[in-house]
Scaffold this motif. Sequence first.
Motif, short mmCIF file in Angstrom:
data_model
loop_
_atom_site.label_atom_id
_atom_site.label_comp_id
_atom_site.label_asym_id
_atom_site.label_seq_id
_atom_site.Cartn_x
_atom_site.Cartn_y
_atom_site.Cartn_z
N PHE A 293 0.88 -1.17 0.02
CA PHE A 293 0.16 -0.09 0.09
C PHE A 293 0.78 1.15 -0.17
O PHE A 293 2.04 1.18 0.65
N ASN A 294 0.51 2.28 -0.59
CA ASN A 294 0.93 3.51 -0.35
C ASN A 294 0.86 3.97 1.02
O ASN A 294 -0.82 4.45 1.13
N ALA A 295 1.79 4.30 1.77
CA ALA A 295 1.48 4.40 3.25
C ALA A 295 0.95 6.03 3.35
O ALA A 295 0.48 6.63 4.41
N GLU A 296 1.27 6.92 2.26
CA GLU A 296 0.80 8.62 2.39
C GLU A 296 -0.39 8.65 2.18
O GLU A 296 -1.32 9.44 2.59
N THR A 297 -1.04 7.90 1.11
CA THR A 297 -2.42 7.90 0.54
C THR A 297 -3.46 6.69 1.15
O THR A 297 -4.52 7.05 0.94
N GLY A 298 -2.53 5.54 1.46
CA GLY A 298 -3.63 4.40 1.73
C GLY A 298 -4.01 3.87 0.57
O GLY A 298 -4.95 2.74 0.67
N GLU A 299 -3.53 4.11 -0.49
CA GLU A 299 -3.86 3.56 -1.90
C GLU A 299 -3.38 2.12 -1.78
O GLU A 299 -2.07 1.93 -1.73
N PHE A 300 -4.04 1.19 -2.49
CA PHE A 300 -3.65 -0.29 -2.55
C PHE A 300 -2.67 -0.11 -3.70
O PHE A 300 -3.04 0.36 -4.77
N ILE A 301 -1.61 -0.90 -3.71
CA ILE A 301 -0.75 -0.97 -4.84
C ILE A 301 -0.83 -2.16 -5.69
O ILE A 301 -1.23 -2.33 -6.66
N ASN A 302 -0.61 -3.14 -5.06
CA ASN A 302 -0.39 -4.49 -5.54
C ASN A 302 -0.44 -5.82 -4.57
O ASN A 302 0.04 -5.64 -3.52
N VAL A 303 -0.61 -6.76 -5.22
CA VAL A 303 -0.78 -8.33 -4.27
C VAL A 303 0.38 -8.92 -5.24
O VAL A 303 0.40 -9.10 -6.40
N GLN A 304 1.35 -9.49 -4.35
CA GLN A 304 2.45 -10.33 -5.07
C GLN A 304 2.47 -11.93 -4.49
O GLN A 304 2.27 -11.81 -3.45
N ARG A 305 2.63 -12.71 -5.34
CA ARG A 305 2.64 -14.18 -4.78
C ARG A 305 3.85 -14.77 -5.37
O ARG A 305 4.40 -14.66 -6.43
N PHE A 306 4.38 -15.58 -4.43
CA PHE A 306 5.49 -16.46 -5.05
C PHE A 306 5.37 -17.15 -6.22
O PHE A 306 6.31 -17.04 -7.25
N SER A 307 4.14 -17.58 -6.20
CA SER A 307 3.79 -18.40 -7.99
C SER A 307 3.98 -17.64 -9.00
O SER A 307 4.22 -18.23 -10.07
N GLU A 308 3.63 -16.29 -8.56
CA GLU A 308 3.66 -15.46 -9.96
C GLU A 308 4.88 -14.76 -10.24
O GLU A 308 5.00 -13.94 -11.10
N MET A 309 6.15 -15.00 -9.48
CA MET A 309 7.08 -14.13 -9.77
C MET A 309 8.20 -14.93 -10.87
O MET A 309 8.00 -16.15 -11.27
N ALA A 310 9.10 -14.22 -11.29
CA ALA A 310 10.07 -14.53 -12.27
C ALA A 310 10.93 -15.66 -11.71
O ALA A 310 11.18 -15.31 -10.44
N ILE A 311 11.43 -16.27 -12.47
CA ILE A 311 12.23 -17.53 -11.89
C ILE A 311 13.34 -16.98 -11.30
O ILE A 311 13.74 -17.60 -10.06
N GLY A 312 14.14 -15.81 -11.58
CA GLY A 312 15.03 -15.27 -10.80
C GLY A 312 14.86 -14.99 -9.37
O GLY A 312 15.55 -15.03 -8.55
N ASP A 313 13.70 -14.25 -9.41
CA ASP A 313 13.16 -13.73 -8.05
C ASP A 313 12.80 -14.87 -7.24
O ASP A 313 12.93 -14.75 -6.04
N LYS A 314 12.15 -15.80 -7.84
CA LYS A 314 11.83 -17.01 -7.11
C LYS A 314 13.11 -17.76 -6.54
O LYS A 314 12.97 -17.93 -5.21
N ILE A 315 14.15 -17.61 -7.19
CA ILE A 315 15.38 -18.60 -6.21
C ILE A 315 15.94 -17.64 -5.54
O ILE A 315 16.22 -18.14 -4.23
N GLU A 316 15.98 -16.08 -5.44
CA GLU A 316 16.35 -15.34 -4.42
C GLU A 316 15.36 -15.38 -3.48
O GLU A 316 16.01 -15.42 -2.24
#
Length: 358
Positions: A293-316
Amino acid sequence: MKLYRKLYSVHKWLGLTTGFFLLLLGLSGSILVFKDELEELVYADLNTVTVKKNPLAIDDIYRIITREYPNLDGISWINPHAPANESYFFRLYLNDTKLTTYDLGLIRINQYTGQIIRHGRSDDWRVDLLEWCFQFHFSFHQGMPGAAFAASMGIVMLLSMLTGVLVYRKFIWKVLTFKVKIKTKNWRTISSDLHRVVGVWALVLNSIIFFTGFWMNLFAFESETWRNEEIPTPQNTLVKVSLDKMYQEALKKMPDLVPNYVYLPTQPKKKFNVRGNIEGQNPLFAGGNRVNFNAETGEFINVQRFSEMAIGDKIEALFFPLHVGNYGGVFLKILYVIIGLTPGLLTITGFLLWWRKK
């Protein structure tokens, strides 16, 4: 023969010159495998609170912390998943502008009364011995130089294992097929056989542990990180929207999330986020699950899931659980403790082998 001698010499001096520090890393890491369990055992009286009808709002606790610490880089709520009778535990990101101190702190708060149970810097063992051990493990309590040195020890251990494989390559298969027995004739044969057997059996897991430890300390080689350590932290800029509202909204956006970490910003442009496991998911694959979330406005930014990450990000994302061993129950933790003690044993037996030749 000349190549063998050179490899043996490299392997020997790597162990002799850095073995003591590898022993300290192994010992502290073994303790931290059971950090949560030891925290509950050692500080049970201090951490336990009387359950009342409703805990205070996160916003109220946030204001208590920021009044006590007016210059923070951020706050992490470490135990949102804790039982109702356990006090809230927050990690504080401080900055005393000194390169030789790593600025972490902690604060324990009774979530029903707002009472501060204990707080202080993590490099003060009187505040929390296990947090002291945690900070020692990755920085030796020497700030950025210590963190860089600890990362270097990871590379040294990997080089030591590589040269050890080349030097003792003829024994690897024999050890794995239980054809090498530890002779108890005298201390020389015991140390020699132990060094080979322990080194082989601990090879794979030690490689994973020390490489992931090195990788997670890479920040200590970034010049910008060093510069930021010498810049005084500005006065807190408090969020203008409700933290409770964003937290509840995060749980709605990701209803299968089991929170284990909540970041509470105290400086501009930092995101409020909630992280954790997915219900039924092995903790090994939990590194990429978060709601931002944007902490200054309270606006929702996104949801991130491990299953949807790029392979390099998953490994890290796998590196932290692979390093701490929190993904396979108590038996895997015991194995990590045993493996964590092997650098010390290899240091001792390696020293004895060197002493024998001397």
